[in-house]
Design a protein around this motif. Structure first.
Motif, PDB file in Angstrom:
ATOM      1  N   ALA A   1      41.338  25.183  38.413  1.00 26.66           N
ATOM      2  CA  ALA A   1      40.810  26.343  39.146  1.00 26.66           C
ATOM      3  C   ALA A   1      39.296  26.427  38.970  1.00 26.66           C
ATOM      4  CB  ALA A   1      41.472  27.622  38.660  1.00 26.66           C
ATOM      5  N   PRO A   2      38.548  26.576  40.068  1.00 31.24           N
ATOM      6  CA  PRO A   2      37.089  26.616  39.966  1.00 31.24           C
ATOM      7  C   PRO A   2      36.558  27.921  39.367  1.00 31.24           C
ATOM      8  CG  PRO A   2      37.779  26.878  42.244  1.00 31.24           C
ATOM      9  CD  PRO A   2      39.020  26.605  41.448  1.00 31.24           C
ATOM     10  N   SER A   3      37.331  29.002  39.454  1.00 26.26           N
ATOM     11  CA  SER A   3      36.901  30.293  38.920  1.00 26.26           C
ATOM     12  C   SER A   3      38.084  30.960  38.233  1.00 26.26           C
ATOM     13  CB  SER A   3      36.392  31.192  40.051  1.00 26.26           C
ATOM     14  OG  SER A   3      36.292  32.528  39.610  1.00 26.26           O
ATOM     15  N   TYR A   4      37.958  31.191  36.936  1.00 23.96           N
ATOM     16  CA  TYR A   4      39.058  31.809  36.183  1.00 23.96           C
ATOM     17  C   TYR A   4      39.379  33.202  36.712  1.00 23.96           C
ATOM     18  CZ  TYR A   4      38.001  28.101  32.813  1.00 23.96           C
ATOM     19  OH  TYR A   4      37.779  26.890  32.218  1.00 23.96           O
ATOM     20  N   GLY A   5      38.348  33.987  36.978  1.00 22.80           N
ATOM     21  CA  GLY A   5      38.554  35.355  37.439  1.00 22.80           C
ATOM     22  C   GLY A   5      39.187  35.438  38.810  1.00 22.80           C
ATOM     23  N   LEU A   6      38.681  34.629  39.753  1.00 26.89           N
ATOM     24  CA  LEU A   6      39.270  34.629  41.089  1.00 26.89           C
ATOM     25  C   LEU A   6      40.695  34.103  41.048  1.00 26.89           C
ATOM     26  CD1 LEU A   6      36.214  33.464  43.232  1.00 26.89           C
ATOM     27  CD2 LEU A   6      37.210  35.769  43.105  1.00 26.89           C
ATOM     28  N   GLU A   7      40.945  33.142  40.164  1.00 23.16           N
ATOM     29  CA  GLU A   7      42.310  32.627  40.001  1.00 23.16           C
ATOM     30  C   GLU A   7      43.240  33.755  39.552  1.00 23.16           C
ATOM     31  OE1 GLU A   7      44.823  29.315  37.430  1.00 23.16           O
ATOM     32  OE2 GLU A   7      43.071  30.289  36.514  1.00 23.16           O
ATOM     33  N   ALA A   8      42.795  34.564  38.602  1.00 23.02           N
ATOM     34  CA  ALA A   8      43.617  35.673  38.109  1.00 23.02           C
ATOM     35  C   ALA A   8      43.909  36.669  39.232  1.00 23.02           C
ATOM     36  CB  ALA A   8      42.918  36.375  36.945  1.00 23.02           C
ATOM     37  N   ALA A   9      42.886  37.024  40.003  1.00 21.47           N
ATOM     38  CA  ALA A   9      43.081  37.972  41.106  1.00 21.47           C
ATOM     39  C   ALA A   9      44.098  37.439  42.110  1.00 21.47           C
ATOM     40  CB  ALA A   9      41.744  38.253  41.787  1.00 21.47           C
ATOM     41  N   GLN A  10      43.953  36.178  42.456  1.00 18.22           N
ATOM     42  CA  GLN A  10      44.866  35.579  43.438  1.00 18.22           C
ATOM     43  C   GLN A  10      46.283  35.457  42.868  1.00 18.22           C
ATOM     44  OE1 GLN A  10      43.708  31.684  44.775  1.00 18.22           O
ATOM     45  NE2 GLN A  10      45.129  31.728  46.495  1.00 18.22           N
ATOM     46  N   ALA A  11      46.404  34.968  41.650  1.00 16.29           N
ATOM     47  CA  ALA A  11      47.724  34.756  41.046  1.00 16.29           C
ATOM     48  C   ALA A  11      48.481  36.070  40.857  1.00 16.29           C
ATOM     49  CB  ALA A  11      47.579  34.038  39.701  1.00 16.29           C
ATOM     50  N   LEU A  12      47.746  37.151  40.570  1.00 17.17           N
ATOM     51  CA  LEU A  12      48.390  38.446  40.341  1.00 17.17           C
ATOM     52  C   LEU A  12      48.383  39.324  41.590  1.00 17.17           C
ATOM     53  CD1 LEU A  12      46.951  39.151  36.776  1.00 17.17           C
ATOM     54  CD2 LEU A  12      49.265  38.376  37.370  1.00 17.17           C
ATOM     55  N   ASN A  13      47.880  38.750  42.707  1.00 14.24           N
ATOM     56  CA  ASN A  13      47.845  39.458  43.992  1.00 14.24           C
ATOM     57  C   ASN A  13      47.098  40.796  43.886  1.00 14.24           C
ATOM     58  OD1 ASN A  13      48.366  39.554  46.728  1.00 14.24           O
ATOM     59  ND2 ASN A  13      50.292  40.661  46.477  1.00 14.24           N
ATOM     60  N   LEU A  14      45.899  40.715  43.308  1.00 15.66           N
ATOM     61  CA  LEU A  14      45.085  41.911  43.093  1.00 15.66           C
ATOM     62  C   LEU A  14      43.810  41.854  43.933  1.00 15.66           C
ATOM     63  CD1 LEU A  14      45.249  41.940  39.201  1.00 15.66           C
ATOM     64  CD2 LEU A  14      46.321  43.618  40.720  1.00 15.66           C
ATOM     65  N   PRO A  15      43.315  43.012  44.355  1.00 16.30           N
ATOM     66  CA  PRO A  15      41.998  43.027  45.012  1.00 16.30           C
ATOM     67  C   PRO A  15      40.931  42.592  44.004  1.00 16.30           C
ATOM     68  CG  PRO A  15      43.079  45.189  45.155  1.00 16.30           C
ATOM     69  CD  PRO A  15      43.906  44.335  44.259  1.00 16.30           C
ATOM     70  N   VAL A  16      39.978  41.803  44.450  1.00 11.84           N
ATOM     71  CA  VAL A  16      38.952  41.269  43.539  1.00 11.84           C
ATOM     72  C   VAL A  16      38.100  42.368  42.909  1.00 11.84           C
ATOM     73  CG1 VAL A  16      38.830  38.958  44.529  1.00 11.84           C
ATOM     74  CG2 VAL A  16      37.393  40.779  45.474  1.00 11.84           C
ATOM     75  N   GLU A  17      38.057  43.557  43.519  1.00 11.92           N
ATOM     76  CA  GLU A  17      37.279  44.665  42.955  1.00 11.92           C
ATOM     77  C   GLU A  17      37.890  45.181  41.657  1.00 11.92           C
ATOM     78  OE1 GLU A  17      38.954  45.575  46.294  1.00 11.92           O
ATOM     79  OE2 GLU A  17      37.530  44.028  46.872  1.00 11.92           O
ATOM     80  N   ARG A  18      39.170  44.885  41.434  1.00 13.91           N
ATOM     81  CA  ARG A  18      39.858  45.414  40.244  1.00 13.91           C
ATOM     82  C   ARG A  18      39.846  44.442  39.073  1.00 13.91           C
ATOM     83  NH1 ARG A  18      45.551  47.614  41.232  1.00 13.91           N
ATOM     84  NH2 ARG A  18      45.133  48.448  39.173  1.00 13.91           N
ATOM     85  N   VAL A  19      39.446  43.200  39.319  1.00 13.57           N
ATOM     86  CA  VAL A  19      39.465  42.174  38.274  1.00 13.57           C
ATOM     87  C   VAL A  19      38.026  41.909  37.838  1.00 13.57           C
ATOM     88  CG1 VAL A  19      40.196  39.848  37.648  1.00 13.57           C
ATOM     89  CG2 VAL A  19      41.537  41.172  39.322  1.00 13.57           C
ATOM     90  N   PHE A  20      37.779  42.043  36.536  1.00 11.73           N
ATOM     91  CA  PHE A  20      36.432  41.904  35.988  1.00 11.73           C
ATOM     92  C   PHE A  20      36.345  40.685  35.075  1.00 11.73           C
ATOM     93  CE2 PHE A  20      36.173  45.949  37.780  1.00 11.73           C
ATOM     94  CZ  PHE A  20      34.861  46.397  37.771  1.00 11.73           C
ATOM     95  N   LYS A  21      35.209  39.992  35.173  1.00 13.33           N
ATOM     96  CA  LYS A  21      34.967  38.869  34.272  1.00 13.33           C
ATOM     97  C   LYS A  21      34.086  39.339  33.128  1.00 13.33           C
ATOM     98  CE  LYS A  21      31.591  37.099  37.619  1.00 13.33           C
ATOM     99  NZ  LYS A  21      31.278  35.961  38.488  1.00 13.33           N
ATOM    100  N   THR A  22      34.316  38.753  31.970  1.00 11.96           N
ATOM    101  CA  THR A  22      33.569  39.085  30.764  1.00 11.96           C
ATOM    102  C   THR A  22      32.569  37.966  30.519  1.00 11.96           C
ATOM    103  OG1 THR A  22      35.540  40.173  29.893  1.00 11.96           O
ATOM    104  CG2 THR A  22      33.780  39.675  28.321  1.00 11.96           C
ATOM    105  N   LEU A  23      31.298  38.310  30.550  1.00  9.48           N
ATOM    106  CA  LEU A  23      30.228  37.320  30.407  1.00  9.48           C
ATOM    107  C   LEU A  23      29.392  37.645  29.171  1.00  9.48           C
ATOM    108  CD1 LEU A  23      29.093  37.490  34.129  1.00  9.48           C
ATOM    109  CD2 LEU A  23      30.536  35.727  33.102  1.00  9.48           C
ATOM    110  N   LEU A  24      28.905  36.601  28.535  1.00 12.63           N
ATOM    111  CA  LEU A  24      27.985  36.798  27.422  1.00 12.63           C
ATOM    112  C   LEU A  24      26.596  36.386  27.862  1.00 12.63           C
ATOM    113  CD1 LEU A  24      30.401  37.329  25.561  1.00 12.63           C
ATOM    114  CD2 LEU A  24      29.069  36.194  23.816  1.00 12.63           C
ATOM    115  N   ALA A  25      25.648  37.230  27.534  1.00 12.90           N
ATOM    116  CA  ALA A  25      24.254  36.959  27.861  1.00 12.90           C
ATOM    117  C   ALA A  25      23.418  37.228  26.616  1.00 12.90           C
ATOM    118  CB  ALA A  25      23.802  37.845  29.019  1.00 12.90           C
ATOM    119  N   LEU A  26      22.200  36.758  26.664  1.00 13.17           N
ATOM    120  CA  LEU A  26      21.233  37.020  25.597  1.00 13.17           C
ATOM    121  C   LEU A  26      20.113  37.856  26.197  1.00 13.17           C
ATOM    122  CD1 LEU A  26      21.050  33.387  24.154  1.00 13.17           C
ATOM    123  CD2 LEU A  26      22.408  35.305  23.278  1.00 13.17           C
TER     124      LEU A  26
END
Length: 155
Positions: free
Chosen positions: A26-51
């Motif tokens: 899967a090219p995008s973990y978050g989009l994969e989760a939204a699609q696999a769980l049949n959820l609108p992408v607005e409800r699925v959030f990705k957790t990113l680490l930044a400095l």
């Protein structure tokens, strides 16, 4: 269970667990989760680490959007933000990429949740491993993490 699920259980907040068969290609973990769980992408959030000025922070944005690093730097009171290198993100959180959860990390880091989460009764995020999502009210996530809700994406 994962440290994220254990943290939610300890805090006694309402949450749901949702699993799906993760595809390593899967090219995008978050989009994969939204699609696999049949959820609108607005409800699925990705957790990113930044400095931000060299200090690690957690940013959460909807999976279909990009994090605006300038907004994150401003929210944290810094001058410059950049994405955290993958190996450092994994070391800091104790999770693998695609499975980084805002809950149950090795060390509690400042967390910023995109303000679009306020429009959702419940948001979905990684529960600490690929193929497992945890859903909870944004207010509960912020209470558990000490996080702040701020604008992190450009419209």
């Amino acid at each position: 269970m994962t440290p994220a699920v254990n943290a939610a259980k300890r805090a006694k907040v309402a949450f749901g667990l949702h699993s799906y068969e993760h595809d390593p290609k899967a090219p995008s973990y978050g989009l994969e989760a939204a699609q696999a769980l049949n959820l609108p992408v607005e409800r699925v959030f990705k957790t990113l680490l930044a400095l931000v000025d060299g200090a690690p922070v957690v940013a959460m944005v909807p999976v279909a959007h990009q994090l605006d690093l300038k907004c994150l730097a401003r929210a944290h009171g810094g001058k410059k933000a950049q994405m955290c290198p993958a190996d450092k993100a994994q070391r800091l959180t104790g999770y693998v990429l695609g499975g980084i959860s805002p809950l149950g990390q090795k060390k509690r880091l400042p967390l910023y949740l995109d303000s679009s989460a306020a429009e959702q009764a419940e948001i979905f995020m990684s529960a600490g491993r690929r193929g497992l999502e945890i859903a909870m009210a944004p207010r509960d996530l912020l209470a558990l993490t000490g996080g702040k809700m701020v604008a992190l994406v450009r419209d």
